[in-house]
Design an enzyme around this catalytic site. Sequence first.
Site, PDB file in Angstrom:
ATOM      1  N   ILE A   1       4.783   7.692   2.917  1.00 46.53           N
ATOM      2  CA  ILE A   1       6.573   8.170   2.132  1.00 46.53           C
ATOM      3  C   ILE A   1       6.742   9.763   1.636  1.00 46.53           C
ATOM      4  O   ILE A   1       8.024  10.000   1.328  1.00 46.53           O
ATOM      5  CB  ILE A   1       5.256   8.629   0.464  1.00 46.53           C
TER       6      ILE A   1
ATOM      7  N   GLN B   1      -1.013  31.794  -6.920  1.00 50.03           N
ATOM      8  CA  GLN B   1      -1.283  29.938  -5.715  1.00 50.03           C
ATOM      9  C   GLN B   1      -0.597  29.051  -7.292  1.00 50.03           C
ATOM     10  O   GLN B   1      -0.045  27.998  -6.086  1.00 50.03           O
ATOM     11  CB  GLN B   1      -3.171  29.935  -6.211  1.00 50.03           C
TER      12      GLN B   1
ATOM     13  N   VAL C   1       0.874  -1.198   0.046  1.00 51.45           N
ATOM     14  CA  VAL C   1       0.322   0.456   0.039  1.00 51.45           C
ATOM     15  C   VAL C   1       0.626   1.212   0.360  1.00 51.45           C
ATOM     16  O   VAL C   1       1.640   1.319  -0.690  1.00 51.45           O
ATOM     17  CB  VAL C   1      -1.239   0.046   1.492  1.00 51.45           C
TER      18      VAL C   1
ATOM     19  N   LYS D   1      -3.503  14.152  -7.842  1.00 52.90           N
ATOM     20  CA  LYS D   1      -3.603  15.226  -6.035  1.00 52.90           C
ATOM     21  C   LYS D   1      -3.717  16.153  -5.245  1.00 52.90           C
ATOM     22  O   LYS D   1      -3.039  16.635  -5.584  1.00 52.90           O
ATOM     23  CB  LYS D   1      -3.156  13.803  -5.360  1.00 52.90           C
TER      24      LYS D   1
HETATM   25  C1  FAD Z   1      -2.415   0.501   5.916  1.00 52.55           C
HETATM   26  C2  FAD Z   1      -1.673   1.406   5.343  1.00 52.55           C
HETATM   27  C3  FAD Z   1      -1.237   2.801   4.350  1.00 52.55           C
HETATM   28  C4  FAD Z   1      -0.436   2.981   3.741  1.00 52.55           C
HETATM   29  N1  FAD Z   1      -1.472   3.991   3.169  1.00 52.55           N
HETATM   30  C5  FAD Z   1      -0.565   5.135   2.932  1.00 52.55           C
HETATM   31  C6  FAD Z   1       0.023   6.499   1.951  1.00 52.55           C
HETATM   32  O1  FAD Z   1      -1.324   6.528   1.134  1.00 52.55           O
HETATM   33  N2  FAD Z   1       0.704   7.351   1.732  1.00 52.55           N
HETATM   34  C7  FAD Z   1       1.752   7.224   2.219  1.00 52.55           C
HETATM   35  O2  FAD Z   1       2.920   7.993   2.040  1.00 52.55           O
HETATM   36  N3  FAD Z   1       2.085   6.166   2.646  1.00 52.55           N
HETATM   37  C8  FAD Z   1       1.128   5.893   3.109  1.00 52.55           C
HETATM   38  N4  FAD Z   1       1.439   4.308   3.628  1.00 52.55           N
HETATM   39  C9  FAD Z   1       2.702   3.953   4.194  1.00 52.55           C
HETATM   40  C10 FAD Z   1       3.486   3.983   2.981  1.00 52.55           C
HETATM   41  O3  FAD Z   1       3.045   2.141   2.351  1.00 52.55           O
HETATM   42  C11 FAD Z   1       5.114   3.149   3.474  1.00 52.55           C
HETATM   43  O4  FAD Z   1       6.112   4.416   3.865  1.00 52.55           O
HETATM   44  C12 FAD Z   1       6.384   2.289   1.917  1.00 52.55           C
HETATM   45  O5  FAD Z   1       5.299   1.726   1.744  1.00 52.55           O
HETATM   46  C13 FAD Z   1       7.476   2.367   1.957  1.00 52.55           C
HETATM   47  O6  FAD Z   1       7.545   0.781   2.988  1.00 52.55           O
HETATM   48  P1  FAD Z   1       8.460   0.112   3.927  1.00 52.55           P
HETATM   49  O7  FAD Z   1       9.801   0.244   2.127  1.00 52.55           O
HETATM   50  O8  FAD Z   1       9.233   0.910   4.479  1.00 52.55           O
HETATM   51  O9  FAD Z   1       8.045  -1.377   4.361  1.00 52.55           O
HETATM   52  P2  FAD Z   1       7.895  -2.452   2.915  1.00 52.55           P
HETATM   53  O10 FAD Z   1       7.182  -1.805   1.823  1.00 52.55           O
HETATM   54  O11 FAD Z   1       7.386  -3.143   4.285  1.00 52.55           O
HETATM   55  O12 FAD Z   1       9.232  -2.850   2.704  1.00 52.55           O
HETATM   56  C14 FAD Z   1      10.390  -4.374   3.009  1.00 52.55           C
HETATM   57  C15 FAD Z   1      11.374  -4.247   2.451  1.00 52.55           C
HETATM   58  O13 FAD Z   1      12.055  -5.102   3.289  1.00 52.55           O
HETATM   59  C16 FAD Z   1      12.221  -5.985   2.623  1.00 52.55           C
HETATM   60  N5  FAD Z   1      12.769  -7.502   3.617  1.00 52.55           N
HETATM   61  C17 FAD Z   1      12.895  -7.375   5.005  1.00 52.55           C
HETATM   62  N6  FAD Z   1      13.652  -8.168   5.607  1.00 52.55           N
HETATM   63  C18 FAD Z   1      14.229  -9.026   5.062  1.00 52.55           C
HETATM   64  C19 FAD Z   1      15.575  -9.305   5.197  1.00 52.55           C
HETATM   65  N7  FAD Z   1      15.213 -10.463   5.983  1.00 52.55           N
HETATM   66  N8  FAD Z   1      16.431  -9.158   4.065  1.00 52.55           N
HETATM   67  C20 FAD Z   1      15.901  -9.186   2.960  1.00 52.55           C
HETATM   68  N9  FAD Z   1      14.831  -7.966   2.922  1.00 52.55           N
HETATM   69  C21 FAD Z   1      14.127  -7.978   3.921  1.00 52.55           C
HETATM   70  C22 FAD Z   1      11.214  -7.058   1.842  1.00 52.55           C
HETATM   71  O14 FAD Z   1      11.636  -7.451   1.374  1.00 52.55           O
HETATM   72  C23 FAD Z   1      10.632  -5.347   1.705  1.00 52.55           C
HETATM   73  O15 FAD Z   1      11.326  -5.499   0.451  1.00 52.55           O
HETATM   74  C24 FAD Z   1       0.721   3.101   4.067  1.00 52.55           C
HETATM   75  C25 FAD Z   1       1.068   2.068   5.162  1.00 52.55           C
HETATM   76  C26 FAD Z   1      -0.037   1.182   5.522  1.00 52.55           C
HETATM   77  C27 FAD Z   1       0.259   0.385   6.581  1.00 52.55           C
END
Ligand code: FAD
Length: 512
Positions: A359, A160, A44, A75
């Site tokens: 993000i 604006q 997401v 947006k």
């Molecule tokens: C319900 C929900 C809705 C959201 N909506 C929004 C929104 O509308 N707008 C917004 O800005 N943000 C939103 N967010 C936040 C946004 O989704 C995250 O900030 C963004 O996707 C970044 O996620 P991430 O990369 O930190 O983690 P993740 O997407 O969880 O990625 C984690 C990564 O780590 C890797 N990994 C984990 N463990 C290991 C390991 N042991 N070895 C190798 N790789 C590993 C996985 O494979 C994956 O690639 C939302 C979050 C949630 C929960």
Amino acid sequence: MIRSVVVVGGGTAGWMSANYLKAAFGDRLRVTVVESDRIPTIGVGEATFSTVRHFFEYLGLDERAWMPECGGSFKLGIRFQDWAAPGHHFYHPFERLRVVDGFPMADWWLHIGERDQGFDRQCFITPALCEARRSPRMLDGQLFVGDVDQSLGRSTLAEQRAQFPYAYHFDAARLALFLTRFGVERGVHHIRDDVLKVGQDERGWITHVTTGEHGDVAGDLFIDCTGFRGLLINQTLGETFQSFQDVLPNNRAVALQVPRDQERHGIDPYTTATAMPAGWIWTIPLFGRNGTGYVYSDEFCSPDEAEAALRGFAAPGREDLSANHIQMRIGRNERSWVNNCVAIGLSSGFVEPLESTGIFFIQHGIEQLVRHFPDRRWDPQRAAAYNERINHAIDGVKEFLVLHYRAALRDDSQYWKEAKVRPIPDGLRERLAMASSFLLDEETIYPHYHGFETYSWNTMLLGLGHEPSHPRPALALIDRTRAAEELARIRADAENSVSRLPSCYEYLASIN
Ligand SMILES: Cc1cc2nc3c(=O)[nH]c(=O)nc-3n(C[C@H](O)[C@H](O)[C@H](O)COP(=O)(O)OP(=O)(O)OC[C@H]3O[C@@H](n4cnc5c(N)ncnc54)[C@H](O)[C@@H]3O)c2cc1C
């Protein structure tokens, strides 16, 4: 000199970080992304904040290049549906308030505005663009800046528009793929493998990560982008995570991707947040489908109930669509930078998605990391300054989001009733008390950078129904003519923009 950075995790955070570091430091820094094929990304995170345009610009990416590849759409703001009362809506736009005689239009609106027409519609252009589902760009790609007002020697609308008037929606999975390709083409090393172990020296500093099939990957600086797991920052370094659940109880979400015939139905140029009995539902219109999800607290609603409510709301009759249930970790680390490890993304902190700040936090984290980039001295002041900024940004958003629940007039379920009596941060308590007498200003909103400006705080307060008891008395002593003219000009600018701009669908279809 730091020569090598290892990013663990290949979600939005991992690839945004790797690309940003490459853009900042080029070949002088080796950047490696280690990403598991087995552990999925969160799937997401598809609505953004207006500052995200800086990120794409920094990478040298034109929106016509990346948007079509990522299901990108515009947006202009967030539509809050049913938050003040069922059937009521207002917009929180990416548009600052105009100022007349030293007072923002929100103050003037309280004094001379038409109360039955809504503050947002009278003080901003954006609500009219949203309702008419307009693109912020003309079909030739230019931003529409209105007609120059010769008497003023400038265009108020141009002013604006010269700000950042919009953000984007995009498909998170397609963006990660796009950024993977973009990063690899620019020299980011990419290892698809699981990190099984994290190696540390006697001081506890990370020396390498051990992967399943690629052996040890060593580096000087490690970026933890492993999502809610916090594999390096929490599981390895043991940093304490401070939960915000006492003030923000939503701890789960269920998401559905819903195909949509947009040629027929058009595309809304905004995110919608619809209040529900135990939380709220997001609707994010991408080019090609809608992203939807119900964010809720499991104290008030079970996952099955939430899924049923979401399906009924967003995709009736589409039992074939599979739902993604997500448990959310709400809060932040005490420190996101510990030793030679910096957590960015969900591993650093997350304050539920109501204002699309996940993000934004990633971008802020990586921008601050570049600004505070270490060398071999590992100056502790640098890490401390970084941590302070990250904490302020997350804490500010926390306060701003608690305001959404506290100020909302809605109280028709136990969830909303409790939102009125739950503890709130002390700073917010003071701000809400002040806001009962007068609209907040730069001195009275949360005092550190957190992405939101005074206009956002007041837009939410007025939209949710939390109005000061009376307008500022000073305005009664000022000639109201110029303010009345500005209200009329906003209306004219809105009508002019609506008549000249193409529909959002038309523009997006033209670049796809
Ligand atoms: C319900 C929900 C809705 C959201 N909506 C929004 C929104 O509308 N707008 C917004 O800005 N943000 C939103 N967010 C936040 C946004 O989704 C995250 O900030 C963004 O996707 C970044 O996620 P991430 O990369 O930190 O983690 P993740 O997407 O969880 O990625 C984690 C990564 O780590 C890797 N990994 C984990 N463990 C290991 C390991 N042991 N070895 C190798 N790789 C590993 C996985 O494979 C994956 O690639 C939302 C979050 C949630 C929960």
